[in-house]
Design a protein around this motif. Structure first.
Motif, short mmCIF file in Angstrom:
data_model
loop_
_atom_site.label_atom_id
_atom_site.label_comp_id
_atom_site.label_asym_id
_atom_site.label_seq_id
_atom_site.Cartn_x
_atom_site.Cartn_y
_atom_site.Cartn_z
N VAL A 191 -4.34 -13.45 34.21
CA VAL A 191 -3.64 -12.18 34.38
C VAL A 191 -4.48 -11.26 35.24
CG1 VAL A 191 -2.97 -10.07 33.15
CG2 VAL A 191 -2.36 -12.30 32.21
N MET A 192 -3.85 -10.63 36.23
CA MET A 192 -4.59 -9.65 37.01
C MET A 192 -3.66 -8.49 37.35
SD MET A 192 -5.04 -11.24 40.80
CE MET A 192 -3.66 -11.78 41.78
N LEU A 193 -4.24 -7.38 37.79
CA LEU A 193 -3.44 -6.22 38.12
C LEU A 193 -2.77 -6.44 39.48
CD1 LEU A 193 -5.82 -3.28 37.12
CD2 LEU A 193 -4.23 -4.60 35.70
N HIS A 194 -1.60 -5.89 39.62
CA HIS A 194 -0.89 -5.97 40.90
C HIS A 194 -1.72 -5.27 41.98
CE1 HIS A 194 2.19 -5.71 43.92
NE2 HIS A 194 2.18 -4.39 43.87
N TYR A 195 -2.47 -4.24 41.56
CA TYR A 195 -3.28 -3.51 42.53
C TYR A 195 -4.70 -4.07 42.67
CZ TYR A 195 0.43 -0.04 42.42
OH TYR A 195 1.63 0.60 42.50
N ALA A 196 -4.89 -5.30 42.21
CA ALA A 196 -6.22 -5.92 42.38
C ALA A 196 -6.56 -5.93 43.86
CB ALA A 196 -6.23 -7.33 41.81
N TYR A 197 -7.84 -5.86 44.14
CA TYR A 197 -8.33 -5.85 45.51
C TYR A 197 -7.88 -7.11 46.25
CZ TYR A 197 -11.80 -4.85 49.17
OH TYR A 197 -12.43 -4.57 50.34
N GLY A 198 -7.49 -6.96 47.50
CA GLY A 198 -6.98 -8.08 48.31
C GLY A 198 -7.85 -9.33 48.27
N SER A 199 -9.15 -9.14 48.37
CA SER A 199 -10.06 -10.30 48.35
C SER A 199 -9.99 -11.03 47.02
CB SER A 199 -11.50 -9.85 48.54
OG SER A 199 -11.66 -9.26 49.79
N VAL A 200 -9.88 -10.25 45.95
CA VAL A 200 -9.85 -10.87 44.61
C VAL A 200 -8.56 -11.67 44.44
CG1 VAL A 200 -9.87 -10.41 42.14
CG2 VAL A 200 -11.38 -9.13 43.66
N LYS A 255 -6.92 -13.17 46.76
CA LYS A 255 -7.08 -14.42 47.51
C LYS A 255 -7.99 -15.38 46.75
CE LYS A 255 -5.06 -13.14 51.55
NZ LYS A 255 -4.41 -13.77 52.67
N SER A 256 -9.00 -14.83 46.12
CA SER A 256 -9.94 -15.65 45.37
C SER A 256 -9.23 -16.31 44.18
CB SER A 256 -11.11 -14.78 44.89
OG SER A 256 -12.32 -15.50 44.87
N VAL A 257 -8.35 -15.53 43.54
CA VAL A 257 -7.58 -16.08 42.42
C VAL A 257 -6.68 -17.20 42.93
CG1 VAL A 257 -5.78 -15.56 40.74
CG2 VAL A 257 -7.69 -13.99 41.02
#
Lengths: 453, 459
Positions: B148-157, B159-161
């Motif tokens: 689960v991650m936030l919709h506003y997670a940082y772009g790099s993160v 992509k990492s996910v």
């Protein structure tokens, strides 16, 4: 010429590398001393191979890039960084005779390059693309970091690691080629596929220039999937022509022998179908846009050592013969002083001159009684602390299988010094090592104290 | 009040810290007395290398580093260049351990082994996510198990996910967060929804990636509450991405209780580019927090992440080595890092309210959900209709008005009438002046009065 600030376009630079700069004169001895004045005086720094060296003018260029970022980082990120990295990559592409700048990525060091290549292999094992126990081949004396990387990415995902013995001391390319063929056979045993062969262009410890072109050819003949040449020491030591060498991946540091500050290396990836699955492990915005673009932005950090490649090239071109001239002179000098030391001590070289570049292995008198890698490290520390000599010592266990061990007049030779020559070295540096060893030999008590538990 | 000088504490050896793990965060700094407080002109001098023609109200993107720390960094770099072998054998490791010890105390971790230094939060994310990937590949997690991650997670993160979780067979659920946001309850509710969704069809939620302070749009997330919910709902691992954490919000590992927590030190903690820490809580049991590895494998592989990260091949580690110098700098300010944080927060809220009043817009969230950054609504007449418009406006402000500020495009929702679609994320750091924000205010006012819209701006 190459020294301008970030250029308007990179096409001009393809031609500039081959043109000799119109200098009024070459760099002088005193200018060289000035460039390396930041090196600690009083130390015979004959270990360029470990950490390299960087001249003052390149450090000054680096500071300018760093300052530019600090002044206005947003502007730097949007308008300056990418162009600068592309410029550096383009120069490297020309230096190594790659076909396309898309084949050239800049990364921190050869250790990072190895992780990138091996992660790709690891994914293929994990995805089931490779079968369990398919093999990956490396030299037994591969750099320790690469060996650990194999553990992490190959062994862990089910691959087999096959080690090829590098004979040492070595007398000819043929000895290496013979062992390599044996290793390949072992790799292919029981119908296994050899998925990757990692071949050092110049091994680290002990240090030998391998017949890498022949070894790559043999890999192709024997159906090895991919070949990765770990050439950590190569650029600035030996001629690097990636097309001629013909590997799928080729990596070399630029901070060892190409005068860049710590740290920067290139990873060349030949354009083939599998080269699209290489990724930088630190995934950022550019994921999926190709390794060179991914590597050009792995989050906020100091990219200045990647940006000074043009300045390093400028420095190199102040020398007569440019990079070739530097390489040739380093080689001549290191062979000369290597022979001088071997004669002085009554010992020998670990490999013939044609299998050396800017470094050479000189065996130490057996009377020193270096009997383990720990002893070798203690001797190195002692030379640093008590004699102001910085040189790595290699412990070579005596050969098994009843093969003739190498001896001097007093016993079996088990230790070698790996001496380097770079433009800042002087003959006196090596005399200092010679004399330090004499002193150690003169006082057998010192040797005992050094290695006693 | 008993305080102690942290530098002496750590220099004497780490054993003092590890024997008595206290729950209360130790006091790190001796409060600056009037004789040692840094003056206004000294602050200006420390940041005199900044381009003074720019209103630099974007500390959030790339951070900032004072001259005295840069000088200290140069000294470390010189040490290496002088005699790199000696540096490697005798100076590097103790220096990194010293920095790690300081960070451990700053963040109220139990043990220095829990603290690793890496380049940046992006690297830390790769490390945590690679661990998850291995768990999928090696069969500890089932295909379809959830991250689960936030919709506003940082772009790099994000992509990492994708690279590490999705590719290994995991399913990713994004928590849709409202923006503008009115209260932390809105966030908590959405988060619970996402966890429920994750547990559908007998799947498990293996990992929650939660920003402490989202990047764009920037909001302080109620991280303590969300971590608690994760524990209640049986989430295996909680990874807090606090890229903006230390120096911006309160960072206390025992208070927050995550498995993994990363924060950059060059954004709000005055280190040079670049250095971050990754905290990994010592845990036991089957799916514990071990098996973290730096992806660049070197000699130290297998000796724990902190030791692995302290040698990933030859490179410049100086940014990791100046943490002690940074602490010295910070302690010249009244209240140390706490004082700086508090004053930055007050100043940025004040400036934000000044701007929204001027333009008749609103802040993106209430002041208590801001740290040292705040989202300021921009006049609707600017015509920001896409991310590309936002970037154009940002470039225009930089090139034509000498203002550096990132712009966020907020897509209008159905039924909204004339919504605010553009927000500026303004930052406040110790070098900022009121004039910086007036310059921004005047720039926008000029653009508006000229009738310029994003459609008119060049690409």
């Amino acid at each position: 010429m190459e020294n301008k600030d970030p250029p308007n376009g990179e096409s001009a630079h393809h031609h500039q590398l081959t043109k000799k700069p119109r200098l009024t004169r070459f760099i002088t001895e005193s200018e060289i001393r000035e460039e390396f004045a930041h090196h600690q005086s009083g130390i015979a720094r004959i270990n360029n191979g470990s950490f390299g060296s960087c001249p003052g003018s390149v450090l000054a260029a680096q500071r300018k890039w760093q300052l530019k970022f600090l002044q206005q980082p947003d502007d730097f990120y949007f308008n300056t960084l990418r162009k600068g990295i592309l410029h550096s990559r383009t120069l490297v592409k020309d230096l190594i005779n790659a076909d396309d700048v898309d084949e050239v990525s800049l990364v921190d060091n050869a250790t990072t390059a190895a992780a990138i290549v091996l992660q790709q292999i690891g994914r293929s094992f994990a995805d089931g693309k490779f079968h369990e126990n398919d093999a990956v081949l490396m030299l037994h004396c591969a750099y320790e970091a690469v060996k650990k990387s194999m553990q992490a990415y190959v062994t862990r995902t089910g691959g087999s690691v096959i080690e090829v013995q590098l004979p040492f001391p070595v007398n000819s390319d043929e000895e290496i080629i013979a062992e390599f063929r044996k290793g390949l056979e072992k790799g292919k045993a029981s119908g296994r596929k050899v998925r990757l062969a990692i071949i050092d262009h110049i091994t680290s410890m002990p240090c030998v220039v391998t017949p890498v072109r022949e070894l790559v050819k043999i890999c192709r003949e024997e159906g090895v999937d991919q070949v990765f040449v770990d050439a950590a020491h190569a650029l600035g030591s030996v001629k690097v022509d990636v097309k001629e060498i013909g590997a799928d991946f080729y990596a070399s540091n630029l901070h060892k022998w190409f005068f860049c500050p710590p740290s920067v290396a290139f990873l060349y990836c030949k354009k083939t179908s599998s080269s699209s699955d290489v990724h930088h492990p630190v995934v950022s915005h550019e994921y999926g846009n190709g390794l060179p673009i991914e590597s050009a932005w792995i989050g906020t950090r100091d990219y200045s050592s990647q940006l000074v490649v043009p300045s390093a090239l400028e420095f190199v071109n102040r020398f007569e013969g440019g990079l070739d001239g530097i390489m040739n002179r380093n080689h001549e000098k290191i062979v000369e002083v290597g022979k001088m030391l071997a004669e002085s001590w009554g010992t020998n070289l670990g490999a013939p001159p044609e299998m050396c570049a800017g470094m050479i292995m000189v065996s130490l008198p057996s009377r020193l009684r270096v009997m383990s890698q720990d002893d070798a490290l203690r001797l190195r520390s002692h030379l640093r602390s008590n004699y102001g000599v910085e040189v790595p010592i290699h412990y070579q266990a005596p050969r098994k299988n009843g093969e003739a061990a190498v001896k001097d007049k007093d016993g079996f030779i088990m230790a070698y010094a790996r001496i380097s020559h770079q433009v800042y070295n002087t003959f006196e540096d090596y005399c200092k090592l010679r004399d330090a060893i004499y002193q150690l030999l003169d006082d057998p008590q010192i040797s005992k104290k050094l290695f006693a538990e | 009040m008993a305080t102690h000088n942290l530098q002496n504490h750590t220099l004497n050896g780490d054993h003092c810290d590890s024997t008595v793990p206290s729950s209360k965060k130790p006091k790190l700094s001796s409060p600056a007395t009037t004789t040692t407080i840094i003056s206004h002109s000294q602050i200006q001098s420390e940041f005199s290398h900044h381009d003074l023609s720019i209103a630099r109200i974007n500390n959030g993107s790339f951070g900032s580093c004072p001259q005295s720390v840069i000088s200290s960094q140069k000294q470390w770099q010189l040490q290496f260049l002088r005699q790199p072998d000696h540096f490697y054998y005798n100076q590097l490791k103790p220096g990194i351990l010293h920095s790690r010890s300081i960070v451990k105390s700053l963040i109220n971790a139990d043990h220095v082994d829990e603290v690793s230094l890496v380049d940046n939060a992006t690297t830390a994310a790769a490390i945590v996510l690679q661990k998850s990937a291995r768990s999928f590949y090696e069969g500890r997690y089932d295909k379809g198990d959830v991250a689960v991650m936030l919709h506003y997670a940082y772009g790099s993160v994000k992509k990492s996910v994708e690279a590490y979780v999705t590719r290994a067979g995991g399913r990713v659920i994004e928590v849709q967060l409202p923006f503008p946001v009115k209260s932390k309850e809105e966030i908590i509710a959405k988060f619970r929804e996402a966890l429920e969704k994750g547990k559908e069809n007998g799947k498990k939620v293996r990992l929650a990636v939660i920003d402490h302070v989202t990047s764009m749009p920037s909001v302080v997330i109620p991280i303590k509450e969300l971590v608690k919910i994760c524990r209640e709902e049986g989430v295996n691992h909680v990874f807090v991405d606090a890229a903006h954490g230390i120096g911006c919000v309160d960072v206390d590992m025992k208070e927050i209780g995550p498995d993994f927590y990363t924060s950059n030190l060059y954004k709000w903690f005055f280190c040079p580019p670049s250095v971050a820490f990754l905290y990994s809580r010592k845990s036991s049991g089957q799916d514990n927090n071990d098996d973290l590895h730096h992806p660049v494998v070197s000699h130290e592989y297998g000796n724990g992440l902190a030791v692995e990260s302290s040698w990933i091949g030859n490179r410049d580690y100086s940014a990791q080595l100046v943490v002690p110098s940074v602490l010295e700098f910070i302690n010249k300010f009244p209240g140390g890092i706490e004082g700086i944080k508090k004053r930055n927060h007050e100043a940025v809220v004040e400036m934000g309210e000044m701007l929204v009043k001027e333009w008749g817009t609103h802040l993106g969230c209430p002041p208590e959900m801001c740290g040292s950054m705040v989202m300021v609504g921009l006049p609707v007449c600017l015509g920001i209709y896409s991310e590309s418009d936002a970037l154009k406006l940002r470039t225009h402000l930089r090139n034509n008005f000498g203002v550096e500020v990132p712009i966020y495009f907020r897509a209008p929702k159905d039924g909204e009438v004339d919504p605010v679609t553009g927000y500026a994320r303004i930052s406040h750091q110790v070098y900022n002046k009121v004039d910086d924000y007036y310059k921004f205010r005047d720039a926008i006012n000029k653009i508006v009065s000229d009738g310029t819209t994003c459609a008119c701006l060049p690409n």
